[in-house]
Design a protein around this motif. Structure first.
Motif, PDB file in Angstrom:
ATOM      1  N   ALA A   1      53.310  41.273  38.030  1.00  0.00           N
ATOM      2  CA  ALA A   1      51.993  41.229  37.396  1.00  0.00           C
ATOM      3  C   ALA A   1      51.085  40.160  37.993  1.00  0.00           C
ATOM      4  N   CYS A   2      51.645  39.063  38.438  1.00  0.00           N
ATOM      5  CA  CYS A   2      50.829  37.931  38.891  1.00  0.00           C
ATOM      6  C   CYS A   2      50.804  37.752  40.403  1.00  0.00           C
ATOM      7  N   ARG A   3      51.499  38.596  41.139  1.00  0.00           N
ATOM      8  CA  ARG A   3      51.638  38.402  42.580  1.00  0.00           C
ATOM      9  C   ARG A   3      50.301  38.312  43.316  1.00  0.00           C
ATOM     10  N   ARG A   4      49.413  39.278  43.083  1.00  0.00           N
ATOM     11  CA  ARG A   4      48.136  39.281  43.809  1.00  0.00           C
ATOM     12  C   ARG A   4      47.267  38.083  43.455  1.00  0.00           C
ATOM     13  N   PHE A   5      47.238  37.727  42.182  1.00  0.00           N
ATOM     14  CA  PHE A   5      46.458  36.554  41.756  1.00  0.00           C
ATOM     15  C   PHE A   5      47.010  35.278  42.393  1.00  0.00           C
ATOM     16  N   ASP A   6      48.332  35.149  42.406  1.00  0.00           N
ATOM     17  CA  ASP A   6      48.968  33.975  42.987  1.00  0.00           C
ATOM     18  C   ASP A   6      48.701  33.883  44.492  1.00  0.00           C
ATOM     19  N   GLU A   7      48.792  35.010  45.191  1.00  0.00           N
ATOM     20  CA  GLU A   7      48.546  35.023  46.634  1.00  0.00           C
ATOM     21  C   GLU A   7      47.109  34.618  46.950  1.00  0.00           C
ATOM     22  N   ARG A   8      46.160  35.158  46.194  1.00  0.00           N
ATOM     23  CA  ARG A   8      44.751  34.821  46.425  1.00  0.00           C
ATOM     24  C   ARG A   8      44.481  33.355  46.140  1.00  0.00           C
ATOM     25  N   ALA A   9      45.068  32.836  45.083  1.00  0.00           N
ATOM     26  CA  ALA A   9      44.856  31.432  44.733  1.00  0.00           C
ATOM     27  C   ALA A   9      45.454  30.512  45.794  1.00  0.00           C
ATOM     28  N   ARG A  10      46.658  30.807  46.238  1.00  0.00           N
ATOM     29  CA  ARG A  10      47.283  29.973  47.269  1.00  0.00           C
ATOM     30  C   ARG A  10      46.516  30.042  48.582  1.00  0.00           C
ATOM     31  N   ALA A  11      46.001  31.225  48.930  1.00  0.00           N
ATOM     32  CA  ALA A  11      45.215  31.373  50.156  1.00  0.00           C
ATOM     33  C   ALA A  11      43.932  30.546  50.086  1.00  0.00           C
ATOM     34  N   ALA A  12      43.390  30.374  48.888  1.00  0.00           N
ATOM     35  CA  ALA A  12      42.173  29.578  48.702  1.00  0.00           C
ATOM     36  C   ALA A  12      42.474  28.091  48.553  1.00  0.00           C
TER      37      ALA A  12
ATOM     38  N   ARG B   1      51.032  27.089  39.099  1.00  0.00           N
ATOM     39  CA  ARG B   1      52.214  26.722  38.311  1.00  0.00           C
ATOM     40  C   ARG B   1      52.448  27.802  37.267  1.00  0.00           C
ATOM     41  N   SER B   2      53.715  28.016  36.942  1.00  0.00           N
ATOM     42  CA  SER B   2      54.089  28.998  35.934  1.00  0.00           C
ATOM     43  C   SER B   2      55.010  28.333  34.918  1.00  0.00           C
ATOM     44  N   PRO B   3      54.451  27.803  33.815  1.00  0.00           N
ATOM     45  CA  PRO B   3      55.285  27.129  32.825  1.00  0.00           C
ATOM     46  C   PRO B   3      56.160  28.067  31.995  1.00  0.00           C
ATOM     47  N   ALA B   4      55.789  29.343  31.963  1.00  0.00           N
ATOM     48  CA  ALA B   4      56.550  30.329  31.196  1.00  0.00           C
ATOM     49  C   ALA B   4      56.247  31.708  31.781  1.00  0.00           C
ATOM     50  N   PRO B   5      57.074  32.698  31.502  1.00  0.00           N
ATOM     51  CA  PRO B   5      56.816  34.039  32.019  1.00  0.00           C
ATOM     52  C   PRO B   5      55.429  34.553  31.608  1.00  0.00           C
ATOM     53  N   LEU B   6      54.763  35.176  32.565  1.00  0.00           N
ATOM     54  CA  LEU B   6      53.443  35.788  32.387  1.00  0.00           C
ATOM     55  C   LEU B   6      52.341  34.788  32.066  1.00  0.00           C
ATOM     56  N   ILE B   7      52.581  33.515  32.324  1.00  0.00           N
ATOM     57  CA  ILE B   7      51.569  32.475  32.131  1.00  0.00           C
ATOM     58  C   ILE B   7      51.394  31.743  33.449  1.00  0.00           C
ATOM     59  N   ARG B   8      50.146  31.566  33.881  1.00  0.00           N
ATOM     60  CA  ARG B   8      49.858  30.859  35.114  1.00  0.00           C
ATOM     61  C   ARG B   8      48.828  29.773  34.862  1.00  0.00           C
ATOM     62  N   ILE B   9      48.956  28.686  35.603  1.00  0.00           N
ATOM     63  CA  ILE B   9      47.960  27.620  35.594  1.00  0.00           C
ATOM     64  C   ILE B   9      47.501  27.452  37.035  1.00  0.00           C
ATOM     65  N   TYR B  10      46.235  27.721  37.279  1.00  0.00           N
ATOM     66  CA  TYR B  10      45.654  27.586  38.605  1.00  0.00           C
ATOM     67  C   TYR B  10      44.788  26.335  38.598  1.00  0.00           C
ATOM     68  N   SER B  11      44.996  25.453  39.583  1.00  0.00           N
ATOM     69  CA  SER B  11      44.218  24.216  39.606  1.00  0.00           C
ATOM     70  C   SER B  11      43.938  23.795  41.042  1.00  0.00           C
TER      71      SER B  11
END
Length: 88
Positions: A28-39, A44-54
């Motif tokens: 579920a989060c793969r594309r969002f994570d890839e885009r964020a890391r590329a930028a 961080r993922s403190p729990a399943p299906l939860i992301r913190i982008y900073s």
């Protein structure tokens, strides 16, 4: 003793439901994570299906447009950036 439907990871007994949840989390989060890391964002993922982008503070700040990064104008300290030369 062999138990079916379970795996062991880092010495912790994990059931099939946890494995499925982890798979869904990554899917579920793969594309969002890839885009964020590329930028250049930290993910961080403190729990399943939860992301913190900073971003770091250095990435978040840009040169102040009003003073062009000098921190001052002809009238004194820049009021837009309070003399720092940077603005969020």
């Amino acid at each position: 003793m062999h138990v079916t439907g379970t795996i062991t990871e880092k010495g912790v007994h994990i059931g099939f439901g946890s494995t499925l949840l982890r798979f869904l989390d990554r899917w579920a989060c793969r594309r969002f994570d890839e885009r964020a890391r590329a930028a250049g964002w930290r993910v961080r993922s403190p729990a399943p299906l939860i992301r913190i982008y900073s971003r770091t503070v250095e990435q978040a700040l840009v040169t102040c447009r009003a003073c062009r990064g000098t921190g001052s104008t002809g009238r004194g300290p820049c009021l837009d950036c309070f003399g720092s030369g940077e603005s969020p």
